[in-house]
Design an enzyme around this catalytic site. Structure first.
Site, PDB file in Angstrom:
ATOM      1  N   GLU A   1       0.424   3.233   1.692  1.00 12.45           N
ATOM      2  CA  GLU A   1       1.354   4.841   1.594  1.00 12.45           C
ATOM      3  C   GLU A   1       1.404   5.168   0.774  1.00 12.45           C
ATOM      4  O   GLU A   1       2.870   5.307   0.769  1.00 12.45           O
ATOM      5  CB  GLU A   1       2.482   3.998   3.224  1.00 12.45           C
ATOM      6  CG  GLU A   1       1.233   3.818   4.627  1.00 12.45           C
ATOM      7  CD  GLU A   1       2.416   4.749   5.665  1.00 12.45           C
ATOM      8  OE1 GLU A   1       1.750   4.387   6.709  1.00 12.45           O
ATOM      9  OE2 GLU A   1       3.924   4.008   5.923  1.00 12.45           O
TER      10      GLU A   1
ATOM     11  N   HIS B   1       8.384  -0.004   5.038  1.00  6.01           N
ATOM     12  CA  HIS B   1       8.183   1.339   5.148  1.00  6.01           C
ATOM     13  C   HIS B   1       9.140   2.331   4.290  1.00  6.01           C
ATOM     14  O   HIS B   1      10.334   2.097   4.350  1.00  6.01           O
ATOM     15  CB  HIS B   1       8.094   2.338   7.393  1.00  6.01           C
ATOM     16  CG  HIS B   1       7.636   3.277   6.940  1.00  6.01           C
ATOM     17  ND1 HIS B   1       7.862   4.469   6.565  1.00  6.01           N
ATOM     18  CD2 HIS B   1       5.944   3.304   7.612  1.00  6.01           C
ATOM     19  CE1 HIS B   1       6.822   5.543   7.284  1.00  6.01           C
ATOM     20  NE2 HIS B   1       6.119   4.456   7.190  1.00  6.01           N
TER      21      HIS B   1
HETATM   22  C1  PEP Z   1       3.588   7.153   8.456  1.00  7.11           C
HETATM   23  O1  PEP Z   1       4.536   6.704   9.626  1.00  7.11           O
HETATM   24  O2  PEP Z   1       3.626   6.147   7.974  1.00  7.11           O
HETATM   25  C2  PEP Z   1       2.332   7.918   8.170  1.00  7.11           C
HETATM   26  C3  PEP Z   1       1.458   7.769   7.691  1.00  7.11           C
HETATM   27  O3  PEP Z   1       2.563   8.693   9.082  1.00  7.11           O
HETATM   28  P1  PEP Z   1       2.160  10.594   8.688  1.00  7.11           P
HETATM   29  O4  PEP Z   1       0.836  10.163   9.416  1.00  7.11           O
HETATM   30  O5  PEP Z   1       2.663  11.345  10.163  1.00  7.11           O
HETATM   31  O6  PEP Z   1       1.382  10.690   7.501  1.00  7.11           O
END
Ligand code: PEP
Length: 256
Positions: free
Chosen positions: A165, A93
């Site tokens: 992400e 992450h």
């Molecule tokens: C995450 O923690 O991986 C994330 C995408 O958080 P958020 O949905 O709050 O952006």
């Protein structure tokens, strides 16, 4: 392929609060066979929640673990200790990469350790705002993907889940800092191209790709309709029962 809805609870909830929230979630969530609903609470809550969870409805994920199975590693929790407790683990992450300085080598070892311990790894990859601004997105995605998967054998590669992400889109409240479906489609396509180059087209088609970054009930449908997106990784909205269940219902509708 199933659709994955993964809630990352980060450093929220005491064990008692997590248990109450899980109880409410289990009551609210129907048993949808084609949806894999996953909660990732803090490590301390995993063991008690594993006794409470109804695995037909939901699964548990760890947010992180250490790659060595035993030894002198004060403060760590190993994948071998999580074996049987969780079905999934989030690995790499952006908060692990940038706050705790985890590099692709360490992430690769964690991927291998997860698989060795029968835990499905969710490999997070994504570019920062400045990397995108400098036109480096494709290189970053390629490097993080190839680097993160470097210790996974060809036999195990289909046990992996990838989550795109973009760092700039995480925990965002401004529309300008939320990814557009087109931006997500472009990177998802690239991820499958890189996977196809390295592991072949069949593997590339079979690996689930999730999107994460400020997913809310208002944008979940559009994100789930992006070609090649097989699910969502959700932080903030996964902590609010009505929003998380709304996203689950959206997934059921969009992916039915
Ligand atoms: C995450 O923690 O991986 C994330 C995408 O958080 P958020 O949905 O709050 O952006």
């Amino acid at each position: 392929m199933k659709t994955y809805i993964v809630g990352n609870w980060k450093l929220n909830f005491t064990v008692g609060e997590a248990s109450i929230y899980l109880h409410k979630l289990l009551k609210a969530v129907p048993n949808y066979r084609d949806l894999e609903i996953v909660a990732a609470p803090s490590t301390i809550a995993l063991q008690p929640l594993s006794l409470q969870i109804d695995r037909h409805k939901m699964k548990l994920a760890a947010q992180n673990a250490f790659y060595r199975d035993y030894g002198a590693f004060t403060g760590e929790t190993s994948f071998s200790q999580l074996r049987g407790v969780v079905d999934y683990c989030i690995i790499g992450h952006s908060e692990r990469r940038y706050i705790f300085r985890e590099d692709d080598k360490m992430i690769a070892k964690k991927m291998a350790a997860a698989i060795r311990n029968k835990i499905t790894p969710i490999l997070c990859i994504g570019e920062t705002e400045s990397e995108r601004a400098f036109g480096e997105t494709a290189d970053v995605i390629r490097d993080q993907l190839i680097g993160g998967l470097s210790e996974v054998s060809d036999d195990d590669i289909e046990k992996v889940i990838v989550a795109y992400e973009p760092v700039w889109a995480i925990s965002s409240t401004k529309a300008a800092k939320m990814a557009t479906p087109d931006e997500i489609a472009e990177v998802t396509k690239l991820i499958r191209e890189v996977l196809a180059e390295v592991y072949g087209t069949k593997v590339a088609e079979n690996i689930p790709i999730l999107f994460g970054g400020s997913v809310k009930p208002t944008n979940a449908g559009a994100y789930l309709m992006v070609p090649g997106v097989n699910g969502l990784l959700i932080g903030g909205s996964s902590l609010i029962l009505s929003e998380f269940t709304d996203i689950i219902e959206t997934a059921k509708r969009v992916k039915a």
